[in-house]
Design an enzyme around this catalytic site. Structure first.
Site, PDB file in Angstrom:
ATOM      1  N   GLY A  46      40.157  10.865  33.608  1.00  0.00           N
ATOM      2  CA  GLY A  46      39.212  10.005  34.329  1.00  0.00           C
ATOM      3  C   GLY A  46      39.946   9.227  35.420  1.00  0.00           C
ATOM      4  O   GLY A  46      41.175   9.141  35.404  1.00  0.00           O
ATOM      5  N   VAL A  86      39.819   6.820  22.509  1.00  0.00           N
ATOM      6  CA  VAL A  86      38.822   6.874  21.421  1.00  0.00           C
ATOM      7  C   VAL A  86      39.273   7.675  20.199  1.00  0.00           C
ATOM      8  O   VAL A  86      38.500   7.821  19.249  1.00  0.00           O
ATOM      9  CB  VAL A  86      37.453   7.426  21.904  1.00  0.00           C
ATOM     10  CG1 VAL A  86      36.846   6.518  22.944  1.00  0.00           C
ATOM     11  CG2 VAL A  86      37.562   8.857  22.419  1.00  0.00           C
ATOM     12  N   LYS A 141      42.485  16.328  19.606  1.00  0.00           N
ATOM     13  CA  LYS A 141      42.325  15.004  18.989  1.00  0.00           C
ATOM     14  C   LYS A 141      41.038  14.315  19.449  1.00  0.00           C
ATOM     15  O   LYS A 141      40.338  13.715  18.644  1.00  0.00           O
ATOM     16  CB  LYS A 141      43.546  14.121  19.310  1.00  0.00           C
ATOM     17  CG  LYS A 141      44.771  14.507  18.484  1.00  0.00           C
ATOM     18  CD  LYS A 141      45.987  13.673  18.824  1.00  0.00           C
ATOM     19  CE  LYS A 141      45.881  12.267  18.293  1.00  0.00           C
ATOM     20  NZ  LYS A 141      47.130  11.494  18.587  1.00  0.00           N
ATOM     21  N   TYR A 158      40.135  23.774  23.080  1.00  0.00           N
ATOM     22  CA  TYR A 158      38.881  23.166  23.559  1.00  0.00           C
ATOM     23  C   TYR A 158      37.692  23.680  22.749  1.00  0.00           C
ATOM     24  O   TYR A 158      36.882  22.903  22.243  1.00  0.00           O
ATOM     25  CB  TYR A 158      38.710  23.495  25.045  1.00  0.00           C
ATOM     26  CG  TYR A 158      37.543  22.807  25.711  1.00  0.00           C
ATOM     27  CD1 TYR A 158      37.487  21.426  25.820  1.00  0.00           C
ATOM     28  CD2 TYR A 158      36.493  23.557  26.259  1.00  0.00           C
ATOM     29  CE1 TYR A 158      36.407  20.802  26.442  1.00  0.00           C
ATOM     30  CE2 TYR A 158      35.428  22.936  26.885  1.00  0.00           C
ATOM     31  CZ  TYR A 158      35.386  21.560  26.976  1.00  0.00           C
ATOM     32  OH  TYR A 158      34.320  20.944  27.602  1.00  0.00           O
TER      33      TYR A 158
END
Ligand code: UDP
Length: 314
Positions: free
Chosen positions: A36, A57, A91, A145
């Protein structure tokens, strides 16, 4: 509503923050800025409807006050990241989904998981509807992924069944648009920045592989309808406009008026087993959400090209 958006500083996350603020909601944006970017949300700093928490998170999450909705968008998503960020991706899909679901349970908040068409892997049926179970190589380069998102879906449904958390799962097909990073590595940002700077367009393999490309504004409209619905089963959101990567490269050269050539390259190692085709069956979104994409590829790509032009001038 007061909502937590994880990955809120990413490409889709920041557009989601904008949409939710425009709809009158209170947004807590959580991001650790792994992929981000602060510039995606810079315009929201100081807005009384917006709060930013710089946080990973995958750790225990504490949020003060009530929450009505948690939108779990956080995850690197570009194949170029599958090699170096593989463990981080696993994760955030596994631990991050567990932590955000735990928070949803504690706050009695609704929960939305952004899953992916990658759960279908290299699909053996075409187009892909939600009941197709997929063809995924767990130990391949894309496994980090694909399996993270498959685990995330399983965990989301377990919290729904065992704890009664009111959940939504959106399976996102290739989405593009303004705010994608120039170095994102995916086909559209690569082709557009290569065309605008006169470099060769890097088509991997023979370019016959297909993707179906959706402008982010359509995707977010679909996600918002899903949020407001009572649909707990996964829903594909994507634009059934399917195109080969070679035709996409040619289209972008034509639209930019570029003198760039198209060059065929070997598929990078990080991309693993590159799906040969991808096309969403959006019957469920059409019938249950009354949603369909509105922005065609010409309009969506035009807006994206304009945005990349401005970025390159900076
Ligand atoms: N691709 C390409 N050139 C690039 C980047 C990607 O030909 O510079 C191809 C890639 O091999 C894949 C398709 O474009 O077949 C879409 O890749 P992308 O990274 O955008 O996302 P994916 O759908 O694979 O997650």
């Amino acid at each position: 509503m007061r909502m937590l958006i994880t990955g809120g500083a990413g490409f889709l996350g920041s557009h989601m923050c904008d949409l939710m603020i425009a709809e009158g909601h209170q947004v807590i944006c959580m991001d650790n800025f792994l992929t981000g970017r602060p510039e995606n949300i810079a315009h929201l700093i100081g807005n009384p409807q917006f709060e930013l928490i710089d946080y990973d998170v995958t750790n225990y999450i504490h949020v003060d006050g009530p929450l009505d909705f948690i939108l779990h968008l956080a995850s690197p998503a570009s194949p170029v990241d599958f090699e170096d960020l593989g463990i981080r991706i696993l994760k955030v899909g596994a631990l991050g989904t567990h932590k955000t679901l735990g928070l949803a349970l504690a706050k009695k908040a609704k929960f939305l998981l952004t899953s992916t068409s990658e759960v279908y892997g290299d699909p053996l049926v075409h187009p892909q509807s939600e009941d197709y179970l997929g063809n995924v190589d767990p130990i391949g380069m894309r496994g980090v992924y694909d399996e993270a998102k498959r685990f995330a879906e399983a965990m989301t449904m377990a919290y729904h069944r065992l704890h009664g958390v009111d959940v939504r799962i959106v399976r996102i097909f290739n989405t593009y648009g303004e705010r994608m990073r120039q170095d994102d590595g995916r086909a559209i940002p690569n082709f557009v920045s290569q065309a605008l700077t006169g470099r060769d367009l890097t088509v991997y393999g023979d370019g016959s592989q297909t993707r179906s490309i959706c402008h982010y504004s359509d995707l977010l409209a679909g996600i918002y309808k899903l949020m407001l619905s009572d649909v707990n089963t996964p829903v594909n959101i994507g634009n059934p406009y399917e195109i080969t990567m070679l035709d996409l490269a040619k289209k972008i050269v034509a639209m930019t008026g570029s003198k760039s050539n198209i060059a065929f390259h070997e598929l990078p190692r990080s991309h693993g087993h590159d799906p040969k085709v991808r096309l969403p069956d959006i019957t469920r979104a059409r019938t249950l959400l009354d949603w369909a994409p509105k922005v065609g590829p010409d309009e969506g790509l035009r807006r994206t090209i304009e945005w990349f032009k401005k970025e390159l001038e900076k």
